[in-house]
Design a protein around this motif. Structure first.
Motif, PDB file in Angstrom:
ATOM      1  N   PHE A 277     -31.444  20.101  28.168  1.00  0.00           N
ATOM      2  CA  PHE A 277     -31.228  19.682  26.787  1.00  0.00           C
ATOM      3  C   PHE A 277     -30.748  20.878  25.965  1.00  0.00           C
ATOM      4  O   PHE A 277     -31.306  21.974  26.059  1.00  0.00           O
ATOM      5  CB  PHE A 277     -32.534  19.150  26.177  1.00  0.00           C
ATOM      6  N   PHE A 278     -29.723  20.648  25.146  1.00  0.00           N
ATOM      7  CA  PHE A 278     -29.224  21.669  24.220  1.00  0.00           C
ATOM      8  C   PHE A 278     -29.527  21.222  22.796  1.00  0.00           C
ATOM      9  O   PHE A 278     -29.375  20.049  22.453  1.00  0.00           O
ATOM     10  CB  PHE A 278     -27.717  21.862  24.390  1.00  0.00           C
ATOM     11  N   SER A 279     -29.913  22.167  21.939  1.00  0.00           N
ATOM     12  CA  SER A 279     -30.254  21.788  20.570  1.00  0.00           C
ATOM     13  C   SER A 279     -29.023  21.423  19.753  1.00  0.00           C
ATOM     14  O   SER A 279     -29.139  20.777  18.714  1.00  0.00           O
ATOM     15  CB  SER A 279     -31.030  22.912  19.875  1.00  0.00           C
ATOM     16  N   HIS A 280     -27.850  21.838  20.201  1.00  0.00           N
ATOM     17  CA  HIS A 280     -26.608  21.382  19.566  1.00  0.00           C
ATOM     18  C   HIS A 280     -25.458  21.684  20.503  1.00  0.00           C
ATOM     19  O   HIS A 280     -25.652  22.243  21.588  1.00  0.00           O
ATOM     20  CB  HIS A 280     -26.393  22.022  18.187  1.00  0.00           C
ATOM     21  N   ASN A 281     -24.251  21.333  20.077  1.00  0.00           N
ATOM     22  CA  ASN A 281     -23.098  21.479  20.964  1.00  0.00           C
ATOM     23  C   ASN A 281     -21.919  22.160  20.280  1.00  0.00           C
ATOM     24  O   ASN A 281     -20.777  21.936  20.638  1.00  0.00           O
ATOM     25  CB  ASN A 281     -22.671  20.099  21.493  1.00  0.00           C
ATOM     26  N   ASP A 282     -22.181  23.003  19.282  1.00  0.00           N
ATOM     27  CA  ASP A 282     -21.100  23.723  18.612  1.00  0.00           C
ATOM     28  C   ASP A 282     -20.526  24.780  19.552  1.00  0.00           C
ATOM     29  O   ASP A 282     -21.239  25.694  19.974  1.00  0.00           O
ATOM     30  CB  ASP A 282     -21.606  24.399  17.344  1.00  0.00           C
ATOM     31  N   VAL A 283     -19.245  24.663  19.844  1.00  0.00           N
ATOM     32  CA  VAL A 283     -18.587  25.637  20.719  1.00  0.00           C
ATOM     33  C   VAL A 283     -18.388  26.960  19.986  1.00  0.00           C
ATOM     34  O   VAL A 283     -18.520  28.040  20.575  1.00  0.00           O
ATOM     35  CB  VAL A 283     -17.240  25.088  21.227  1.00  0.00           C
ATOM     36  N   VAL A 284     -18.071  26.892  18.700  1.00  0.00           N
ATOM     37  CA  VAL A 284     -17.877  28.104  17.902  1.00  0.00           C
ATOM     38  C   VAL A 284     -18.679  27.989  16.615  1.00  0.00           C
ATOM     39  O   VAL A 284     -19.050  26.899  16.190  1.00  0.00           O
ATOM     40  CB  VAL A 284     -16.385  28.349  17.575  1.00  0.00           C
ATOM     41  N   TRP A 285     -18.943  29.138  15.984  1.00  0.00           N
ATOM     42  CA  TRP A 285     -19.630  29.155  14.706  1.00  0.00           C
ATOM     43  C   TRP A 285     -19.157  30.352  13.903  1.00  0.00           C
ATOM     44  O   TRP A 285     -18.506  31.257  14.419  1.00  0.00           O
ATOM     45  CB  TRP A 285     -21.142  29.159  14.884  1.00  0.00           C
ATOM     46  N   SER A 286     -19.494  30.333  12.614  1.00  0.00           N
ATOM     47  CA  SER A 286     -18.988  31.345  11.693  1.00  0.00           C
ATOM     48  C   SER A 286     -19.998  32.463  11.489  1.00  0.00           C
ATOM     49  O   SER A 286     -21.172  32.213  11.226  1.00  0.00           O
ATOM     50  CB  SER A 286     -18.660  30.690  10.348  1.00  0.00           C
ATOM     51  N   THR A 287     -19.523  33.716  11.634  1.00  0.00           N
ATOM     52  CA  THR A 287     -20.370  34.893  11.401  1.00  0.00           C
ATOM     53  C   THR A 287     -19.644  35.814  10.423  1.00  0.00           C
ATOM     54  O   THR A 287     -18.663  35.419   9.791  1.00  0.00           O
ATOM     55  CB  THR A 287     -20.638  35.647  12.715  1.00  0.00           C
ATOM     56  N   SER A 316     -24.674  16.686  34.182  1.00  0.00           N
ATOM     57  CA  SER A 316     -24.875  15.960  32.935  1.00  0.00           C
ATOM     58  C   SER A 316     -25.862  16.718  32.066  1.00  0.00           C
ATOM     59  O   SER A 316     -26.948  17.099  32.519  1.00  0.00           O
ATOM     60  CB  SER A 316     -25.418  14.554  33.214  1.00  0.00           C
ATOM     61  N   THR A 317     -25.491  16.985  30.826  1.00  0.00           N
ATOM     62  CA  THR A 317     -26.384  17.633  29.873  1.00  0.00           C
ATOM     63  C   THR A 317     -26.536  16.753  28.641  1.00  0.00           C
ATOM     64  O   THR A 317     -25.706  15.881  28.386  1.00  0.00           O
ATOM     65  CB  THR A 317     -25.851  19.015  29.452  1.00  0.00           C
ATOM     66  N   ILE A 318     -27.576  16.999  27.877  1.00  0.00           N
ATOM     67  CA  ILE A 318     -27.880  16.181  26.706  1.00  0.00           C
ATOM     68  C   ILE A 318     -27.948  17.078  25.482  1.00  0.00           C
ATOM     69  O   ILE A 318     -28.572  18.143  25.517  1.00  0.00           O
ATOM     70  CB  ILE A 318     -29.210  15.425  26.888  1.00  0.00           C
ATOM     71  N   ALA A 319     -27.290  16.681  24.391  1.00  0.00           N
ATOM     72  CA  ALA A 319     -27.246  17.500  23.182  1.00  0.00           C
ATOM     73  C   ALA A 319     -27.900  16.786  22.009  1.00  0.00           C
ATOM     74  O   ALA A 319     -27.759  15.575  21.840  1.00  0.00           O
ATOM     75  CB  ALA A 319     -25.804  17.852  22.827  1.00  0.00           C
ATOM     76  N   PHE A 320     -28.615  17.557  21.195  1.00  0.00           N
ATOM     77  CA  PHE A 320     -29.165  17.081  19.937  1.00  0.00           C
ATOM     78  C   PHE A 320     -28.301  17.638  18.800  1.00  0.00           C
ATOM     79  O   PHE A 320     -27.207  18.105  19.024  1.00  0.00           O
ATOM     80  CB  PHE A 320     -30.614  17.557  19.782  1.00  0.00           C
TER      81      PHE A 320
END
Length: 442
Positions: A277-287, A316-320
């Motif tokens: 399980f992943f807490s989210h699926n953002d490939v990129v983010w802003s820093t 198979s993975t699951i994202a929140f």
């Protein structure tokens, strides 16, 4: 709109639509957090923070009542009539209010604006819906309070990993990956997981698990030696971004290829390992960097590719998190409870303006939830984060603004234009998407 649990092949993440949306006790612990006195910038922010915290408490109590537990009614003083009761705001944090740990220049003014410092004298209820994690909601709350000099309540927070709290009812022994030090272990234990294992525990027990990584002195002290020959790890949770991709992926891969989560075993079929399980699926983010940085979604893609290369099978993975629809459903429930407590109105706001910087999560989730929601979820994309000027987002927002201050001003002005029976700013999507001057990019 696609609302299926799976987005096709096993290289795509399965999005949980409503697994946690109907359970209100996603946070645990106290609902009201009072920051240090010097952070209490205004009584208006205090009012909203306390109201939302109490709404969250009542939401928890309603669910407890449904489960057969006693419910305690807490009287709430009605807010001033200048508080908006028909619309609300929801904010992403990174790239909208904060960038690289520092507040975006317009963020503090935007918060003051919606806490009453506007030409209309209206206070607007608001919540934070972020894919960020790796800390308790209370700690995130203190961070944001300090960064914006604003009083914030944990009742206003929905983090990427908060839905994972529900999974403590299903899994006892889990591996928790990501974050700094022991923070994610602390979060998981606070959520109710009975036996929380970290990669550090595994490396300390058998140092050759990760040939190229040695634990720091602090990591070694915090990690726990375990007899993994007698332990079945039932699930893997990536709570926050990994600080050691190679080591974490090696350990996750070992478990995925094991028999029922027993580290010293190997499955012959490679389909007996625990779920991931992943807490989210953002490939990129802003820093603070001028270009976006890779995030948890990139780790997921890397892990799936590695698993395919080693086993020849798809993973198979699951994202929140966003754009998972359950996150928006819970946000709607929280806002509805606030209106019930403070206005006696048992229905959600007519309009919720979601301000985000990432088209693939913030805007996509808002638009897709709007398609199934009784409320109007209105997506606003700001240019201070992931979105790059001149690009065409794959998931078009209803509105594009320069920054969060422009976004909240637009939302408030649009609502007052509607209430005054004036024509609101044109915002219909045709071919392309709307800019801050209501023009359309073709």
């Amino acid at each position: 709109m696609t609302t299926a649990d799976s987005l096709g092949t096993r290289r795509s993440v399965r999005r949980l639509s409503s697994l946690e949306a109907c359970r209100a006790d996603l946070y645990g612990g106290p609902n009201v957090l009072v920051p240090p006195r010097h952070l209490m910038a205004s009584s208006e922010a205090h009012d909203i923070a306390i109201e939302m915290a109490m709404a969250k408490q009542h939401l928890d109590e309603e669910i407890s009542s449904e489960d057969g537990s006693p419910r305690v009614a807490t009287p709430i003083e009605r807010p001033p009539q200048t508080t908006a009761d028909d619309f609300a705001l929801a904010f992403d944090i990174d790239g909208v209010l904060i960038r690289g740990g520092e507040p975006i220049p317009e963020a503090a003014e935007a918060m003051r604006y919606i806490n009453g410092e506007n030409p209309y004298g209206v206070k607007v209820p608001y919540i934070f819906v972020t894919n960020g994690g790796g800390k308790t909601e209370e700690e995130r709350c203190l961070d944001l309070s300090s960064q914006l000099a604003l009083e914030v309540s944990p009742g206003q927070f929905i983090c990427g990993h908060t839905p994972m709290r529900e999974m403590a009812e299903k899994f006892d022994t889990v591996l928790v990956v990501g974050g700094v030090g022991e923070k994610c272990r602390i979060v998981a234990e606070g959520y109710g997981f009975k036996d929380v294992i970290t990669p550090g525990d595994i490396i300390k027990t058998r140092h050759d698990t990760t040939p190229f990584r040695s634990l720091t002195k602090e990591e070694y002290q915090n990690s726990r030696v375990r007899d993994f020959s007698k332990i079945n790890i039932e699930a893997i949770f990536v709570f926050a971004d990994s600080r050691d991709w190679a080591g974490d992926q090696q350990i996750i891969l070992d478990l995925l290829m094991s028999k029922n989560g027993r580290l010293d075993t190997r499955s012959e079929t490679f389909d007996e390992g625990p779920p991931v399980f992943f807490s989210h699926n953002d490939v990129v983010w802003s820093t603070s960097h001028e270009h976006v940085r890779i995030g948890m979604g990139a780790l997921r893609a890397s892990l799936e590719a590695l698993y395919k290369a080693v086993t020849g099978k798809d993973l198979s993975t699951i994202a929140f998190g966003k754009p998972q629809l359950g996150t928006y459903q819970f946000a709607t429930r929280l806002l509805r409870q606030w209106r019930k407590d403070t206005h006696g109105i048992n229905r959600p706001p007519s309009t919720v303006y979601f301000v985000g910087d990432t088209p693939e999560s913030d805007i996509r989730g808002t638009n897709e939830f709007n398609d199934i929601s009784d409320s109007d979820w209105y997506s606003i994309l700001v240019k201070t984060g992931v979105y790059q000027e001149g690009t065409i987002p794959r998931y078009p927002p209803k509105k594009v603004c320069q920054n969060v201050l422009d976004a909240v001003q637009f939302a408030v002005e649009r609502e007052f234009a509607k209430s005054g029976n004036e024509s609101a700013i044109s915002d219909d999507i045709d071919s392309g998407f709307v800019s801050e001057s209501a023009g359309v990019y073709n």
